[in-house]
Scaffold this motif. Structure first.
Motif, PDB file in Angstrom:
ATOM      1  N   GLY A  17      77.881  68.786  31.605  1.00  0.00           N
ATOM      2  CA  GLY A  17      77.436  68.226  30.696  1.00  0.00           C
ATOM      3  C   GLY A  17      75.845  67.784  30.316  1.00  0.00           C
ATOM      4  N   PHE A  18      75.221  68.184  28.971  1.00  0.00           N
ATOM      5  CA  PHE A  18      73.962  68.322  29.038  1.00  0.00           C
ATOM      6  C   PHE A  18      73.433  66.927  28.960  1.00  0.00           C
ATOM      7  N   SER A  19      74.047  65.974  28.324  1.00  0.00           N
ATOM      8  CA  SER A  19      73.328  64.616  28.302  1.00  0.00           C
ATOM      9  C   SER A  19      73.337  63.892  29.660  1.00  0.00           C
ATOM     10  N   GLU A  20      74.116  64.233  30.617  1.00  0.00           N
ATOM     11  CA  GLU A  20      74.088  63.857  31.993  1.00  0.00           C
ATOM     12  C   GLU A  20      73.047  64.530  32.696  1.00  0.00           C
ATOM     13  N   THR A  21      72.745  65.794  32.469  1.00  0.00           N
ATOM     14  CA  THR A  21      71.539  66.439  32.877  1.00  0.00           C
ATOM     15  C   THR A  21      70.275  65.896  32.651  1.00  0.00           C
ATOM     16  N   VAL A  22      70.210  65.765  31.362  1.00  0.00           N
ATOM     17  CA  VAL A  22      68.756  65.145  31.064  1.00  0.00           C
ATOM     18  C   VAL A  22      68.718  63.729  31.703  1.00  0.00           C
ATOM     19  N   GLU A  23      69.840  62.888  31.677  1.00  0.00           N
ATOM     20  CA  GLU A  23      69.560  61.466  32.503  1.00  0.00           C
ATOM     21  C   GLU A  23      69.045  61.725  33.978  1.00  0.00           C
ATOM     22  N   GLU A  24      69.878  62.977  34.501  1.00  0.00           N
ATOM     23  CA  GLU A  24      69.469  63.112  35.986  1.00  0.00           C
ATOM     24  C   GLU A  24      68.045  63.848  36.197  1.00  0.00           C
ATOM     25  N   VAL A  25      67.642  64.601  35.120  1.00  0.00           N
ATOM     26  CA  VAL A  25      66.401  65.145  35.181  1.00  0.00           C
ATOM     27  C   VAL A  25      65.268  63.990  35.374  1.00  0.00           C
ATOM     28  N   GLY A  26      65.498  63.104  34.150  1.00  0.00           N
ATOM     29  CA  GLY A  26      64.777  61.719  34.258  1.00  0.00           C
ATOM     30  C   GLY A  26      64.687  61.067  35.566  1.00  0.00           C
ATOM     31  N   ALA A  27      65.838  60.858  36.277  1.00  0.00           N
ATOM     32  CA  ALA A  27      65.847  60.217  37.617  1.00  0.00           C
ATOM     33  C   ALA A  27      65.185  61.161  38.616  1.00  0.00           C
ATOM     34  N   LEU A  28      65.211  62.481  38.523  1.00  0.00           N
ATOM     35  CA  LEU A  28      64.435  63.279  39.508  1.00  0.00           C
ATOM     36  C   LEU A  28      63.103  63.155  39.308  1.00  0.00           C
ATOM     37  N   GLU A  29      62.709  63.087  38.310  1.00  0.00           N
ATOM     38  CA  GLU A  29      61.121  62.951  37.842  1.00  0.00           C
ATOM     39  C   GLU A  29      60.803  61.680  38.460  1.00  0.00           C
ATOM     40  N   ARG A  30      61.316  60.609  38.262  1.00  0.00           N
ATOM     41  CA  ARG A  30      60.788  59.315  38.848  1.00  0.00           C
ATOM     42  C   ARG A  30      60.953  59.339  40.347  1.00  0.00           C
ATOM     43  N   ALA A  31      61.852  60.120  40.836  1.00  0.00           N
ATOM     44  CA  ALA A  31      61.827  60.201  42.353  1.00  0.00           C
ATOM     45  C   ALA A  31      60.857  61.352  42.966  1.00  0.00           C
ATOM     46  N   GLY A  32      59.967  62.022  42.042  1.00  0.00           N
ATOM     47  CA  GLY A  32      58.883  62.902  42.481  1.00  0.00           C
ATOM     48  C   GLY A  32      58.981  64.179  42.316  1.00  0.00           C
ATOM     49  N   MET A  33      60.199  64.763  41.787  1.00  0.00           N
ATOM     50  CA  MET A  33      60.301  66.221  41.535  1.00  0.00           C
ATOM     51  C   MET A  33      59.069  66.656  40.696  1.00  0.00           C
ATOM     52  N   ASP A  34      58.883  67.920  41.131  1.00  0.00           N
ATOM     53  CA  ASP A  34      57.476  68.485  40.439  1.00  0.00           C
ATOM     54  C   ASP A  34      57.963  69.450  39.309  1.00  0.00           C
ATOM     55  N   ILE A  35      59.298  70.100  39.359  1.00  0.00           N
ATOM     56  CA  ILE A  35      59.452  71.285  38.356  1.00  0.00           C
ATOM     57  C   ILE A  35      60.875  71.466  38.358  1.00  0.00           C
ATOM     58  N   VAL A  36      61.504  71.719  37.249  1.00  0.00           N
ATOM     59  CA  VAL A  36      62.986  71.992  37.156  1.00  0.00           C
ATOM     60  C   VAL A  36      63.039  73.498  36.575  1.00  0.00           C
ATOM     61  N   PHE A  37      63.849  74.232  36.712  1.00  0.00           N
ATOM     62  CA  PHE A  37      64.235  75.461  36.235  1.00  0.00           C
ATOM     63  C   PHE A  37      65.526  75.639  35.161  1.00  0.00           C
ATOM     64  N   ILE A  38      65.409  75.860  34.091  1.00  0.00           N
ATOM     65  CA  ILE A  38      66.561  75.842  33.252  1.00  0.00           C
ATOM     66  C   ILE A  38      67.001  77.199  32.889  1.00  0.00           C
ATOM     67  N   PRO A  39      68.267  77.582  33.402  1.00  0.00           N
ATOM     68  CA  PRO A  39      68.703  79.251  33.316  1.00  0.00           C
ATOM     69  C   PRO A  39      69.230  79.472  32.008  1.00  0.00           C
ATOM     70  N   GLU A  40      69.454  80.765  31.777  1.00  0.00           N
ATOM     71  CA  GLU A  40      70.201  81.051  30.502  1.00  0.00           C
ATOM     72  C   GLU A  40      71.328  81.888  30.906  1.00  0.00           C
ATOM     73  N   ALA A  41      71.231  82.824  31.897  1.00  0.00           N
ATOM     74  CA  ALA A  41      72.417  83.836  32.151  1.00  0.00           C
ATOM     75  C   ALA A  41      73.040  84.299  30.843  1.00  0.00           C
ATOM     76  N   TYR A  42      74.358  84.152  30.574  1.00  0.00           N
ATOM     77  CA  TYR A  42      74.895  84.406  29.525  1.00  0.00           C
ATOM     78  C   TYR A  42      75.742  83.096  28.826  1.00  0.00           C
ATOM     79  N   SER A  43      74.860  82.124  28.932  1.00  0.00           N
ATOM     80  CA  SER A  43      75.282  80.696  28.883  1.00  0.00           C
ATOM     81  C   SER A  43      74.354  80.264  27.419  1.00  0.00           C
ATOM     82  N   PHE A  44      74.276  78.892  27.485  1.00  0.00           N
ATOM     83  CA  PHE A  44      73.585  78.502  26.194  1.00  0.00           C
ATOM     84  C   PHE A  44      72.257  78.908  26.434  1.00  0.00           C
ATOM     85  N   ASP A  45      71.208  79.152  25.399  1.00  0.00           N
ATOM     86  CA  ASP A  45      69.808  79.464  25.694  1.00  0.00           C
ATOM     87  C   ASP A  45      69.088  78.420  26.358  1.00  0.00           C
ATOM     88  N   ALA A  46      68.207  78.777  27.144  1.00  0.00           N
ATOM     89  CA  ALA A  46      67.313  77.888  27.837  1.00  0.00           C
ATOM     90  C   ALA A  46      66.452  77.347  27.018  1.00  0.00           C
TER      91      ALA A  46
END
Length: 346
Positions: A12-41
């Motif tokens: 679920g994307f809304s949950e993913t967005v919340e998690e990225v915010g939490a990871l940012e606060r924890a000090g994560m430097d970068i996230v990679f958003i894939p495409e494969a043959y799913s939704f566009d990045a």
């Protein structure tokens, strides 16, 4: 070493967005958003740009066949703009099953196309009138191939940066050499620190010998799974199905880049067995055939002291960013793994 993570494109994307915010606060430097043959990045990166403030946002990966070079450059410049200069353009060739099977585009000349695409993108970002006469791309289109009305144009807007970082996902010797020559970053899959020099050292050296010093040092993005704790070894089998999928199922006999990598790591018999089992539909048996030694070598799974030793091995092998896959049941668990890892890195 920096810490990054590839997002899961099936949740679920809304949950993913919340998690990225939490990871940012924890000090994560970068996230990679894939495409494969799913939704566009692109749409997801744009949304994340509005919901974050410091974390870098990378495409993981844009497939080089699915956008024109100029559109790829426009897209990267747009994402860099909306994120305030936080976009990293990850590109790669993907494989013929996706490119021809899903997009209906011929999979050919990945090396030549990648080289030309990078040159065109950098022309666009410098706001030069785009004029390119390559083997695979001609801009403007020659008069005898179209209406004859095309003329050189430059990007209307001023990009935030004229040097948007490019990271290439590459495995083969020639592609790795090209990456070391032209890109800011290299993203190898299943990085084995002790085997990296023997498998890729010559290619990296050849590319770096031609490298423009203005690009700086090559960033190396390894992608280990992470589980830290006294009972973490129980998670080693969890990695095997993914390895079996790639080594056994990502391509046909003789046309599987990941199987080739396992062979180059010294697992020739095991790679053949995994592929035979996987292609025969015996996925569980294929996973069971993945050597424990291979899983352990490419992962950060074990006690704190063991993981600290492996971190030193990754760093010694030239890794600058750990693009991790935390083994945890929820956001809190993944954030905890990031915090624990950051403490061990020091």
């Amino acid at each position: 070493m920096r810490i990054g993570m590839q997002l899961n494109y099936s949740g679920g994307f809304s949950e993913t967005v919340e998690e990225v915010g939490a990871l940012e606060r924890a000090g994560m430097d970068i996230v990679f958003i894939p495409e494969a043959y799913s939704f566009d990045a692109v749409s997801q990166i744009g949304f994340l740009a509005a919901k974050t403030s410091t974390i870098e946002l990378a495409s993981g990966i844009f497939q080089i066949y699915t956008r024109t070079p100029s559109l790829l450059a426009m897209t990267a410049a747009g994402l860099d703009f909306v994120s305030g200069g936080r976009f990293v353009m990850g590109i790669g060739a993907s494989g013929p099953q996706v490119i021809e099977g899903f997009h209906g585009v011929k999979y050919d000349a990945p090396l030549g196309r990648t080289r030309e695409i990078i040159e065109i993108c950098r022309q666009v970002w410098r706001r030069e009138k785009v004029q390119f006469e390559g083997k695979y791309y001609q801009i403007p289109l020659p008069a005898d191939q179209g209406t004859g009305l095309g003329k050189p144009l430059k990007l209307i807007n001023h990009p935030v940066r004229a040097d948007i970082p490019i990271v290439i996902a590459s495995l083969g010797p020639k592609n790795v050499a090209l990456t070391a020559e032209l890109a800011q970053g290299w993203e190898p899959i299943f990085f084995h620190p002790e085997k990296a020099e023997s498998v890729w050292g010559e290619s990296l050296a050849a590319g770096k010998a031609k490298r423009d010093p203005s690009l700086g040092e090559l960033d190396v993005y390894a992608s280990p799974a992470v589980a830290i704790g006294d009972d973490a070894d129980q998670f080693l089998p969890w990695i095997k199905p993914q390895l079996a999928l790639y080594i056994g199922g990502m391509g046909a006999k003789g046309k599987n880049f990941y199987n080739d990598l396992a062979v180059r790591y010294g697992y020739e018999e095991e790679a053949e067995k995994i592929q035979d089992l996987y292609l025969a539909g015996k996925k569980e048996e294929a996973a069971a055939a993945v050597p424990d030694e291979l899983v352990r070598s490419i992962s950060l799974i074990g006690t704190e002291s063991y993981v600290k030793e492996r971190l030193a091995a990754f760093k010694s092998a030239g890794v600058t960013t750990l693009n991790i896959h935390p083994i945890a049941a929820d956001t809190a668990g993944r954030v905890g793994q990031v915090e624990q890892l950051k403490a061990l890195i020091g």
